[in-house]
Write a protein that holds these residues in place. Structure first.
Motif, PDB file in Angstrom:
ATOM      1  N   LYS A  23      63.529  15.724  11.289  1.00 22.50           N
ATOM      2  CA  LYS A  23      62.806  15.134  10.151  1.00 22.50           C
ATOM      3  C   LYS A  23      63.632  15.159   8.876  1.00 22.50           C
ATOM      4  CE  LYS A  23      59.202  17.751  10.079  1.00 22.50           C
ATOM      5  NZ  LYS A  23      57.902  18.302   9.570  1.00 22.50           N
ATOM      6  N   ASN A  77      54.745  23.012  12.007  1.00 22.86           N
ATOM      7  CA  ASN A  77      53.676  22.053  12.309  1.00 22.86           C
ATOM      8  C   ASN A  77      53.511  21.966  13.819  1.00 22.86           C
ATOM      9  OD1 ASN A  77      52.234  19.611  12.888  1.00 22.86           O
ATOM     10  ND2 ASN A  77      52.689  18.899  10.817  1.00 22.86           N
ATOM     11  N   GLU A  80      53.254  18.483  15.543  1.00 23.21           N
ATOM     12  CA  GLU A  80      54.525  17.771  15.734  1.00 23.21           C
ATOM     13  C   GLU A  80      55.312  18.352  16.899  1.00 23.21           C
ATOM     14  OE1 GLU A  80      56.741  17.714  12.155  1.00 23.21           O
ATOM     15  OE2 GLU A  80      55.339  16.391  11.100  1.00 23.21           O
ATOM     16  N   LYS A  83      53.734  17.217  20.192  1.00 20.20           N
ATOM     17  CA  LYS A  83      54.043  15.810  20.492  1.00 20.20           C
ATOM     18  C   LYS A  83      55.474  15.670  21.005  1.00 20.20           C
ATOM     19  CE  LYS A  83      50.766  13.784  17.204  1.00 20.20           C
ATOM     20  NZ  LYS A  83      50.604  13.041  15.926  1.00 20.20           N
TER      21      LYS A  83
END
Length: 385
Positions: A23, A77, A80, A83
């Motif tokens: 990210k 997180n 995230e 996923k």
């Protein structure tokens, strides 16, 4: 079971940190620490740069700050990370005959019998390249004759590495390693064996079965087999991952939504306790509802990997609210948890507040002593269904 198996172990490198770096590329090469932002918390994961300062997972946050004062702290997180985990599993699953998802960031692949058609090492390299290309996340793999040796091979070549250990090279590979490198060997056992002068796998492998049994019981034989590179445990197909669930049929059909929600709370707490006892987390909740007409409806939802009561209770109640639309009398309710993987502590140390985690630990301690039903939330007591 033949020892001439071809088992690949794939492990994401500092998985949670890697997702954060994906990210924000400015975190590349930095001492990143994921975990609680308060000094009362613990480290969940950290980059290899942070590990050079002595930081490691499950370390108290206060100590980690002292060891690595310039560390970059991130709360994390879980949604995230979950996923990304599912994304990686789908990529690998499409390319192999037999896959086991061992934890959120680990997979075992059984390629036995495929070598004559397509080189296993070549296949492992291609899978790794595909994961890196399609997700942008680093991954390492070990290839050997069983799960234990392949996992240890992965650990030795990380980060971002590959290592193949043939059958004839298993013992030479294991011998110089510390016994601490054996998967499943706990700290107390490590200290006990070290005090006896058994610090290397080579030394451990030469101890007699009788002596190992005398000092460690059945675990002594298990450990001795590991030291000799023996492990016949199978790769368990991912689509057959165990589920746990419970259901309750009412003595009298009910329309009392509040009482049913209390019952669901109690059911989820028992299932969550079972997860933690087995060191598992779930990523999927299914609620079943049967009306007095015997019509049965279900609703399912994915959740970030967890084994904490609060997350599961909230989602279960949401699903029940979505399901209960006809306002008919209800005959039965059920809850099932699926997509189970190992590693409770790693995930949940930061997915909820430290208070929630500590509460679960305290409640579980009471349950283990007095029984699973000895602790309940006040809202789930005195059900009369």
């Amino acid at each position: 079971m033949s020892t001439d198996r071809q088992i690949i172990h794939m492990d994401q490198d500092a998985f949670f940190v890697s997702v954060e770096v994906r990210k924000n590329s400015q975190l590349t090469g930095k001492p990143v620490i994921i975990g609680s932002l308060s000094d009362r918390g613990v480290v969940t994961s950290c980059s290899y740069e942070a590990r050079k300062f002595g930081v490691h997972s499950a370390m108290p946050a206060r100590l980690a700050r002292q060891l690595c004062p310039h560390g970059i702290w991130i709360r994390g997180n879980m949604d995230e990370y979950s996923k990304a985990s599912h994304e990686i599993t789908e990529i690998i699953k499409q390319q192999v005959p037999l896959l086991e998802k061992a934890s959120i960031d680990e997979h075992y692949i059984d390629m036995t019998g495929m070598d004559k058609h397509y080189g296993t090492l070549k296949c492992a390299k291609e899978i790794r390249a595909n994961v890196i290309r399609e997700t942008g996340l680093p991954i390492s793999f070990g290839l050997s004759v069983n799960k234990t040796v392949s996992k240890m091979a992965t650990n030795e070549c990380k980060p971002n590495g590959e290592l193949s250990v043939a059958k004839t090279g298993v013992q030479p590979f294991l011998n110089p390693l510390s016994i601490r490198k054996i998967p499943g060997l706990g700290e107390k056992t490590f200290i006990k064996l070290s005090d006896m002068g058994i610090r290397r796998i080579h030394t451990l492998s030469e101890v007699s079965p009788e002596y190992m049994t005398s000092i460690l019981g059945k675990n002594g034989i298990w450990l001795l087999q590991k030291a000799k590179g023996i492990d016949e445990s199978p790769v368990i197909p991912y689509h057959e991952a165990k589920t746990i669930g419970t259901q309750s049929t009412f003595h009298q059909d009910s329309i009392d939504v509040d009482t049913i929600n209390h019952l669901l709370t109690s059911m989820v707490m028992e299932l969550a306790f079972e997860l933690r006892q087995n060191r598992k987390q779930t990523a999927c909740i299914t609620v079943t509802l049967r009306y007095s007409t015997f019509e049965t409806v279900t609703k399912q939802a994915k959740v970030p990997y967890t084994a904490l009561d609060r997350v599961l209770i909230v989602k279960t109640k949401e699903l029940f609210k979505q399901l209960y639309q006809k306002r008919l009398l209800i005959r039965l309710v059920g809850v099932r948890l699926s997509d189970l993987v190992s590693g409770f502590e790693q995930i949940d140390l930061y997915s909820e507040s430290e208070e929630q985690y500590s509460l679960c630990q305290a409640m579980d301690k009471i349950r283990r002593r007095f029984g699973p039903g000895s602790v309940k939330l006040a809202s789930s007591i005195d059900l009369n269904l």
